[in-house]
Design a protein around this motif. Sequence first.
Motif, PDB file in Angstrom:
ATOM      1  N   PHE A  79       0.832  -1.205   0.000  1.00  0.00           N
ATOM      2  CA  PHE A  79       0.000   0.000   0.000  1.00  0.00           C
ATOM      3  C   PHE A  79       0.868   1.256   0.000  1.00  0.00           C
ATOM      4  CE2 PHE A  79      -2.318   3.236   2.544  1.00  0.00           C
ATOM      5  CZ  PHE A  79      -3.399   3.436   1.700  1.00  0.00           C
ATOM      6  N   LEU A  80       1.893   1.290   0.852  1.00  0.00           N
ATOM      7  CA  LEU A  80       2.773   2.453   0.912  1.00  0.00           C
ATOM      8  C   LEU A  80       3.610   2.594  -0.352  1.00  0.00           C
ATOM      9  CD1 LEU A  80       4.110   2.742   4.575  1.00  0.00           C
ATOM     10  CD2 LEU A  80       2.278   3.993   3.460  1.00  0.00           C
ATOM     11  N   LEU A 104      -4.157   1.784  -6.114  1.00  0.00           N
ATOM     12  CA  LEU A 104      -4.708   2.303  -4.866  1.00  0.00           C
ATOM     13  C   LEU A 104      -6.206   2.013  -4.765  1.00  0.00           C
ATOM     14  CD1 LEU A 104      -2.829   5.702  -4.459  1.00  0.00           C
ATOM     15  CD2 LEU A 104      -2.551   3.636  -3.095  1.00  0.00           C
ATOM     16  N   GLN A 105      -6.909   2.038  -5.898  1.00  0.00           N
ATOM     17  CA  GLN A 105      -8.326   1.696  -5.889  1.00  0.00           C
ATOM     18  C   GLN A 105      -8.523   0.239  -5.471  1.00  0.00           C
ATOM     19  OE1 GLN A 105      -9.584   2.735  -9.847  1.00  0.00           O
ATOM     20  NE2 GLN A 105      -9.697   4.934  -9.401  1.00  0.00           N
ATOM     21  N   TYR A 106      -7.548  -0.606  -5.771  1.00  0.00           N
ATOM     22  CA  TYR A 106      -7.587  -2.003  -5.334  1.00  0.00           C
ATOM     23  C   TYR A 106      -7.644  -2.066  -3.807  1.00  0.00           C
ATOM     24  CZ  TYR A 106      -5.507  -6.482  -3.931  1.00  0.00           C
ATOM     25  OH  TYR A 106      -5.236  -7.676  -3.305  1.00  0.00           O
ATOM     26  N   PHE A 107      -7.000  -1.122  -3.120  1.00  0.00           N
ATOM     27  CA  PHE A 107      -7.014  -1.060  -1.667  1.00  0.00           C
ATOM     28  C   PHE A 107      -8.229  -0.291  -1.146  1.00  0.00           C
ATOM     29  CE2 PHE A 107      -2.469  -2.059  -2.140  1.00  0.00           C
ATOM     30  CZ  PHE A 107      -2.317  -3.015  -1.137  1.00  0.00           C
ATOM     31  N   ASP A 108      -9.230  -0.112  -1.968  1.00  0.00           N
ATOM     32  CA  ASP A 108     -10.471   0.558  -1.572  1.00  0.00           C
ATOM     33  C   ASP A 108     -10.217   2.009  -1.157  1.00  0.00           C
ATOM     34  OD1 ASP A 108     -13.283   0.614  -1.122  1.00  0.00           O
ATOM     35  OD2 ASP A 108     -12.967   0.359   1.030  1.00  0.00           O
ATOM     36  N   VAL A 109      -9.353   2.697  -1.915  1.00  0.00           N
ATOM     37  CA  VAL A 109      -9.103   4.118  -1.669  1.00  0.00           C
ATOM     38  C   VAL A 109     -10.117   4.932  -2.467  1.00  0.00           C
ATOM     39  CG1 VAL A 109      -7.467   6.013  -1.929  1.00  0.00           C
ATOM     40  CG2 VAL A 109      -6.658   3.763  -1.202  1.00  0.00           C
ATOM     41  N   ASN A 110     -11.009   5.617  -1.774  1.00  0.00           N
ATOM     42  CA  ASN A 110     -12.002   6.449  -2.440  1.00  0.00           C
ATOM     43  C   ASN A 110     -11.525   7.902  -2.481  1.00  0.00           C
ATOM     44  OD1 ASN A 110     -12.303   7.302   0.212  1.00  0.00           O
ATOM     45  ND2 ASN A 110     -14.214   6.174   0.534  1.00  0.00           N
ATOM     46  N   ASP A 111     -12.436   8.820  -2.804  1.00  0.00           N
ATOM     47  CA  ASP A 111     -12.054  10.231  -2.900  1.00  0.00           C
ATOM     48  C   ASP A 111     -11.553  10.771  -1.563  1.00  0.00           C
ATOM     49  OD1 ASP A 111     -12.719  10.231  -5.547  1.00  0.00           O
ATOM     50  OD2 ASP A 111     -14.707  11.121  -5.251  1.00  0.00           O
ATOM     51  N   VAL A 112     -12.193  10.345  -0.463  1.00  0.00           N
ATOM     52  CA  VAL A 112     -11.757  10.794   0.863  1.00  0.00           C
ATOM     53  C   VAL A 112     -10.346  10.295   1.155  1.00  0.00           C
ATOM     54  CG1 VAL A 112     -12.199  10.658   3.344  1.00  0.00           C
ATOM     55  CG2 VAL A 112     -14.108  10.914   1.752  1.00  0.00           C
ATOM     56  N   GLY A 113     -10.101   9.026   0.841  1.00  0.00           N
ATOM     57  CA  GLY A 113      -8.770   8.465   1.054  1.00  0.00           C
ATOM     58  C   GLY A 113      -7.718   9.128   0.190  1.00  0.00           C
ATOM     59  N   GLY A 161      -7.783   7.846  10.507  1.00  0.00           N
ATOM     60  CA  GLY A 161      -7.325   6.479  10.721  1.00  0.00           C
ATOM     61  C   GLY A 161      -8.260   5.522  10.016  1.00  0.00           C
ATOM     62  N   GLU A 162      -7.712   4.563   9.260  1.00  0.00           N
ATOM     63  CA  GLU A 162      -8.526   3.621   8.497  1.00  0.00           C
ATOM     64  C   GLU A 162      -8.099   2.189   8.780  1.00  0.00           C
ATOM     65  OE1 GLU A 162      -9.541   6.314   4.510  1.00  0.00           O
ATOM     66  OE2 GLU A 162      -8.017   4.731   4.405  1.00  0.00           O
ATOM     67  N   LEU A 163      -9.068   1.338   9.044  1.00  0.00           N
ATOM     68  CA  LEU A 163      -8.823  -0.099   9.185  1.00  0.00           C
ATOM     69  C   LEU A 163      -9.086  -0.759   7.842  1.00  0.00           C
ATOM     70  CD1 LEU A 163      -8.323  -2.689  10.852  1.00  0.00           C
ATOM     71  CD2 LEU A 163     -10.778  -2.678  11.400  1.00  0.00           C
ATOM     72  N   LYS A 164      -8.089  -1.490   7.331  1.00  0.00           N
ATOM     73  CA  LYS A 164      -8.211  -2.169   6.046  1.00  0.00           C
ATOM     74  C   LYS A 164      -8.346  -3.672   6.285  1.00  0.00           C
ATOM     75  CE  LYS A 164      -7.362   1.433   3.221  1.00  0.00           C
ATOM     76  NZ  LYS A 164      -8.244   1.878   2.122  1.00  0.00           N
ATOM     77  N   LEU A 165      -9.426  -4.256   5.747  1.00  0.00           N
ATOM     78  CA  LEU A 165      -9.676  -5.691   5.855  1.00  0.00           C
ATOM     79  C   LEU A 165      -9.884  -6.267   4.462  1.00  0.00           C
ATOM     80  CD1 LEU A 165     -12.356  -5.597   8.713  1.00  0.00           C
ATOM     81  CD2 LEU A 165      -9.923  -6.125   8.990  1.00  0.00           C
ATOM     82  N   TRP A 213     -10.803  -5.432  -0.805  1.00  0.00           N
ATOM     83  CA  TRP A 213     -10.554  -4.719   0.445  1.00  0.00           C
ATOM     84  C   TRP A 213     -11.777  -3.904   0.839  1.00  0.00           C
ATOM     85  CZ3 TRP A 213      -6.364  -5.327   3.531  1.00  0.00           C
ATOM     86  CH2 TRP A 213      -5.250  -5.976   2.976  1.00  0.00           C
ATOM     87  N   VAL A 214     -11.979  -3.785   2.134  1.00  0.00           N
ATOM     88  CA  VAL A 214     -13.001  -2.892   2.681  1.00  0.00           C
ATOM     89  C   VAL A 214     -12.324  -1.986   3.703  1.00  0.00           C
ATOM     90  CG1 VAL A 214     -14.933  -4.445   2.308  1.00  0.00           C
ATOM     91  CG2 VAL A 214     -13.642  -4.575   4.450  1.00  0.00           C
ATOM     92  N   THR A 215     -12.863  -0.794   3.882  1.00  0.00           N
ATOM     93  CA  THR A 215     -12.258   0.227   4.743  1.00  0.00           C
ATOM     94  C   THR A 215     -13.252   0.697   5.793  1.00  0.00           C
ATOM     95  OG1 THR A 215     -10.893   0.991   2.896  1.00  0.00           O
ATOM     96  CG2 THR A 215     -11.120   2.476   4.775  1.00  0.00           C
ATOM     97  N   LEU A 216     -12.787   0.780   7.032  1.00  0.00           N
ATOM     98  CA  LEU A 216     -13.603   1.314   8.122  1.00  0.00           C
ATOM     99  C   LEU A 216     -12.871   2.491   8.759  1.00  0.00           C
ATOM    100  CD1 LEU A 216     -13.915  -2.188   8.606  1.00  0.00           C
ATOM    101  CD2 LEU A 216     -15.954  -1.133   9.567  1.00  0.00           C
ATOM    102  N   ASN A 217     -13.632   3.544   9.070  1.00  0.00           N
ATOM    103  CA  ASN A 217     -13.073   4.763   9.657  1.00  0.00           C
ATOM    104  C   ASN A 217     -12.932   4.582  11.166  1.00  0.00           C
ATOM    105  OD1 ASN A 217     -12.420   7.310  10.545  1.00  0.00           O
ATOM    106  ND2 ASN A 217     -14.038   8.361   9.434  1.00  0.00           N
ATOM    107  N   VAL A 218     -11.697   4.543  11.662  1.00  0.00           N
ATOM    108  CA  VAL A 218     -11.447   4.339  13.098  1.00  0.00           C
ATOM    109  C   VAL A 218     -10.700   5.540  13.682  1.00  0.00           C
ATOM    110  CG1 VAL A 218     -11.484   1.821  12.927  1.00  0.00           C
ATOM    111  CG2 VAL A 218      -9.319   3.038  12.605  1.00  0.00           C
TER     112      VAL A 218
END
Length: 408
Positions: A79-80, A104-113, A161-165, A213-218
């Motif tokens: 990711f980095l 990056l879209q593969y890692f579920d990076v949207n406009d906010v990300g 902060g984002e949790l990636k699963l 991937w799914v992303t949760l805002n933590v």
Amino acid sequence: MNVFGLIQMLTLHLILVAAVVKPSGIYVDNGYDKTVFQEITNEGHRKYLREEILNVLDIPIDTEMHQQQEKLPTAASSFLMDIYHLTNDDKQSKMLRDQELKKLQYFDVNDVGMNSIIESDLITTLAARNSKKPNFQKTDKVKRLWFNVSRISTDDTITRGELKLFRTIDNVSKKNRGMAIIRVYRIASDRDNNGNRDMIFVDSVNTTESDGWVTLNVTESLHFWLRGLDINRGLYLEAYSHGGEENIRPEAIGIVGFKGVPEKRPFLVVYGNRNTARRRRGLDYFHSSMRKSFQSIAMAPRLPMSCRKETLYVSFRDLSLDNIIIAPKGYDAFYCNGPCNYPLNFNMNATNHAIIQSFINLKYPDRAPKPCCAPSKTSTIHVIFRTSEDTLVIKKREDMTVDSCGCL
């Protein structure tokens, strides 16, 4: 020492008259359009130079110097690296840029990300654990996730902060392959006498019916841990299949756990910005007498006819910093060299003030010094480094590369 001070210090090694021991990590133009390495045979000087580079790059001095890098890439490191390739080259073609955006879209990076990536000075990834104890992964269950946030500085402003699963349906039963809901909670207390804990809801997300991937805002949980308002007990996951009707284990819907493929294990992304001045770190072993000796090594072999940009490449690998700095392997620093003598022509990129100052110096040398040959434009580099076994950081550092020189 600021960045320009480091560049000036690096230029002190343009001639070293001792016997060859090994490359120093400093490469310059030898005056005949060929780049060659310059030697630093004194280990004290080499150590000082390594420390100064870490200082300028704002990499913690207490970083484990001899830790082994992972042989296989992890999700966090991949990711980095995708962020690094996207942000570190402004001259890449649109096709290459689109390829990096897709990664990056593969890692579920949207406009906010994406906005977080663009606006952040530093991005940290933390590998998930199921225990506070290092290397303690007895189970692959992902109901409870813990992250070591001790390496995140409280002097920095943490913006997100984002949790990636990662969800894979390869080995999931047919009834659990449909859309599912994942909810994440912050664990707010230890177990009571009945075995129950206090849980505070953080975020939820609806998954798709396919791998990804799914992303949760933590962010709230991360701020809570860093403010020291609560013991870091980690996060708790719940999964619901059949449109949220059935509560099942996260791994039952395909959430990859601690023993899964490294490229799909859960991780935390922390976005932030530096908001305090970095303090100068002292080097006890580097006394003033050694500093004078260090500076006396340099003797200018030649001076160009006028102020111009000269070759200076810093190799992190040759300086034995590649066990900390993952990317880049080195970078073109360049430096400015040469006199600013009257008359200052167009090629010297002189300011109007420098032109007047050079004229005054010509007529009255005791009243005004000559203008200085100095960087007139600089650019940024991005650096990826490891601060612990499960913590990676990508940091943006300004004024690291000289783009142009001028008489100032």
